[in-house]
Motif scaffolding. Structure first.
Motif, short mmCIF file in Angstrom:
data_model
loop_
_atom_site.label_atom_id
_atom_site.label_comp_id
_atom_site.label_asym_id
_atom_site.label_seq_id
_atom_site.Cartn_x
_atom_site.Cartn_y
_atom_site.Cartn_z
N GLU A 114 4.02 6.19 -12.11
CA GLU A 114 3.27 5.97 -13.34
C GLU A 114 4.21 6.25 -14.52
OE1 GLU A 114 0.10 4.72 -15.53
OE2 GLU A 114 0.10 4.88 -13.33
N GLY A 115 4.77 5.17 -15.08
CA GLY A 115 5.67 5.31 -16.21
C GLY A 115 5.10 4.64 -17.44
N ALA A 116 5.83 4.73 -18.52
CA ALA A 116 5.39 4.10 -19.76
C ALA A 116 5.49 2.58 -19.68
CB ALA A 116 6.22 4.61 -20.93
N HIS A 117 6.42 2.08 -18.84
CA HIS A 117 6.67 0.64 -18.78
C HIS A 117 6.31 0.02 -17.43
CE1 HIS A 117 8.73 0.84 -22.64
NE2 HIS A 117 9.36 1.91 -22.19
N TYR A 118 6.40 0.81 -16.37
CA TYR A 118 6.14 0.28 -15.04
C TYR A 118 5.19 1.21 -14.29
CZ TYR A 118 10.48 -2.23 -16.13
OH TYR A 118 11.44 -3.00 -16.73
N GLN A 119 4.30 0.59 -13.52
CA GLN A 119 3.37 1.36 -12.69
C GLN A 119 3.37 0.73 -11.29
OE1 GLN A 119 1.93 -0.10 -15.76
NE2 GLN A 119 2.94 1.64 -16.75
N LEU A 120 3.54 1.56 -10.27
CA LEU A 120 3.46 1.12 -8.89
C LEU A 120 2.40 1.94 -8.19
CD1 LEU A 120 6.48 0.45 -9.84
CD2 LEU A 120 7.03 0.45 -7.38
N SER A 121 1.59 1.27 -7.38
CA SER A 121 0.49 1.96 -6.70
C SER A 121 0.49 1.62 -5.22
CB SER A 121 -0.85 1.55 -7.33
OG SER A 121 -1.93 2.12 -6.64
N ASN A 122 0.56 2.65 -4.38
CA ASN A 122 0.41 2.50 -2.95
C ASN A 122 1.42 1.50 -2.37
OD1 ASN A 122 -0.95 3.36 -0.60
ND2 ASN A 122 -2.19 1.50 -0.58
N SER A 123 2.66 1.57 -2.84
CA SER A 123 3.69 0.65 -2.34
C SER A 123 4.16 1.10 -0.96
CB SER A 123 4.88 0.63 -3.30
OG SER A 123 5.94 -0.11 -2.72
N PRO A 124 4.30 0.16 -0.03
CA PRO A 124 4.85 0.53 1.28
C PRO A 124 6.34 0.86 1.22
CG PRO A 124 4.53 -1.85 1.15
CD PRO A 124 3.90 -1.26 -0.09
N ALA A 125 6.97 0.59 0.07
CA ALA A 125 8.38 0.94 -0.13
C ALA A 125 9.28 0.29 0.91
CB ALA A 125 8.57 2.46 -0.15
N LEU A 126 9.06 -0.97 1.14
CA LEU A 126 9.84 -1.75 2.10
C LEU A 126 10.38 -2.99 1.40
CD1 LEU A 126 7.37 -1.57 5.13
CD2 LEU A 126 9.51 -0.28 4.86
N PRO A 127 11.50 -3.54 1.90
CA PRO A 127 12.29 -3.13 3.05
C PRO A 127 13.26 -2.00 2.70
CG PRO A 127 13.30 -5.04 2.05
CD PRO A 127 12.05 -4.76 1.26
N LYS A 128 13.86 -1.43 3.73
CA LYS A 128 14.85 -0.38 3.54
C LYS A 128 16.26 -0.96 3.62
CE LYS A 128 11.80 2.92 3.35
NZ LYS A 128 11.36 3.34 1.99
N PRO A 129 17.19 -0.46 2.80
CA PRO A 129 18.59 -0.87 2.96
C PRO A 129 19.16 -0.35 4.28
CG PRO A 129 18.23 0.39 0.92
CD PRO A 129 17.00 0.53 1.75
N VAL A 130 20.27 -0.93 4.68
CA VAL A 130 20.98 -0.44 5.86
C VAL A 130 21.66 0.89 5.57
CG1 VAL A 130 22.93 -0.90 7.41
CG2 VAL A 130 21.31 -2.73 6.85
N GLN A 131 22.28 1.00 4.40
CA GLN A 131 23.04 2.20 4.06
C GLN A 131 22.10 3.39 3.83
OE1 GLN A 131 26.70 1.27 1.44
NE2 GLN A 131 25.29 -0.44 1.02
#
Length: 309
Positions: free
Chosen positions: A151-168
């Protein structure tokens, strides 16, 4: 001293041009191929037109095998941070873990106007950049099976699965750079693995490195955990005549290049790079402007690089 090839495709290059340079970069033993992230040429017509940084790197990820790949630097104004986190993670997968993300606030107002991209105030752009770092690193660091909220002033993300993951792991290296004396070093201390000094004289490069080290100490981070690099325009010739021809090909004067770049004979280029190493620089990005001159890269690989190792 790592030597990396850094290109400016907005000045006029196709994907095939970039592929030839990237393959030469790999074959000649350089550490990495990087490109700018711009959509408008500067001072030239830019034909045939711009190529997208992350589409380019996705292609090169499949057509190279060793070199590191990245941006110097992606503009945070161009892509939503959630989208950018997905793109970079995917290209990291496609490259089998060779991607690095340089990210900045954006500065070129005319390219934003040319393609209908909003261009907020400088303060607003830095606020968005900070939130972008928080979101991208937050998404990558969220364990698989968990969700991410922001929850930011410019961007809001809700319930993101946070995918895909990098290899590193824990994530691809992040590069911060610039001339700012306060906020830029503070952002680097929080988020960066590498700080890049862009086209600055040795004395100012050393001063900015000092500011970043101080910011790391203030943030409770060991300053030696930060890697320092510099970007310099490359123009090297075996003799004065060849150097002059290469300077003319990129529309620059030999004396100006000697004063501001990695320029002159191979021995002069070595001496310039050594002066940056003396103030803490461990990696040089050689801005290569004539993408058709692959002999230029061969000269540096054979006559400059061996003297730096």
């Amino acid at each position: 001293m790592d030597l990396r090839i850094f290109t400016e495709p907005q000045q006029g290059a196709t994907y095939e041009d970039l592929l030839r340079v990237a393959r030469a970069t790999e074959d000649l033993g350089f550490d990495a191929f990087f490109r700018s992230d711009h959509y408008l040429a500067m001072g030239v017509d830019g034909l045939p037109g711009p190529t997208d940084a992350w589409l380019t790197l996705a292609g090169l990820a499949r057509e190279t095998s060793r070199i590191r790949l990245g941006t110097l630097v992606t503009s945070a104004t161009f892509r939503h941070p959630g989208q950018l986190a997905i793109e970079v993670a995917q290209v990291d997968q496609m490259s089998r873990g060779r991607i690095e993300l340089g990210l900045g606030a954006g500065w070129f107002e005319r390219e934003h106007a040319a393609y209908g991209i909003p261009f907020p105030s400088l303060v607003d752009r830095f606020d968005r950049l900070e939130e972008s770092f928080e979101i991208i690193t937050g998404l990558w660091n969220t364990p698989t099976g968990r969700t991410f909220d922001f929850e930011g002033a410019h961007y809001q993300l809700s319930n993101s699965p946070a995918l895909p993951k990098p290899v590193q792991e824990p994530r691809p290296p992040i590069i911060v750079g610039g001339k700012g004396k306060r906020r830029t070093p503070a952002l680097a201390a929080r988020f960066a693995d590498e700080f890049n000094v862009v086209f600055e004289p040795v004395a100012e490069a050393g001063a900015q490195i000092g500011r970043v080290r101080a910011a790391c100490a203030t943030a409770g981070r060991r300053p030696e955990s930060m890697r320092f690099s510099a970007a310099l325009v490359l123009c090297c010739g075996r003799d004065e005549a060849e150097f002059g021809r290469r300077a003319a090909a990129i529309g620059r004067e030999p004396d100006e290049l000697r004063a501001n770049g990695a320029a002159g004979t191979p021995d002069e280029v070595v001496a310039t790079i050594a002066s940056y190493r003396a103030v803490g620089v461990e990696r040089i990005y050689l801005q290569t402007l004539d993408l058709g001159d692959l002999d230029h890269l061969e000269l540096v690989a054979h006559r400059v690089a061996p003297q730096l190792n």
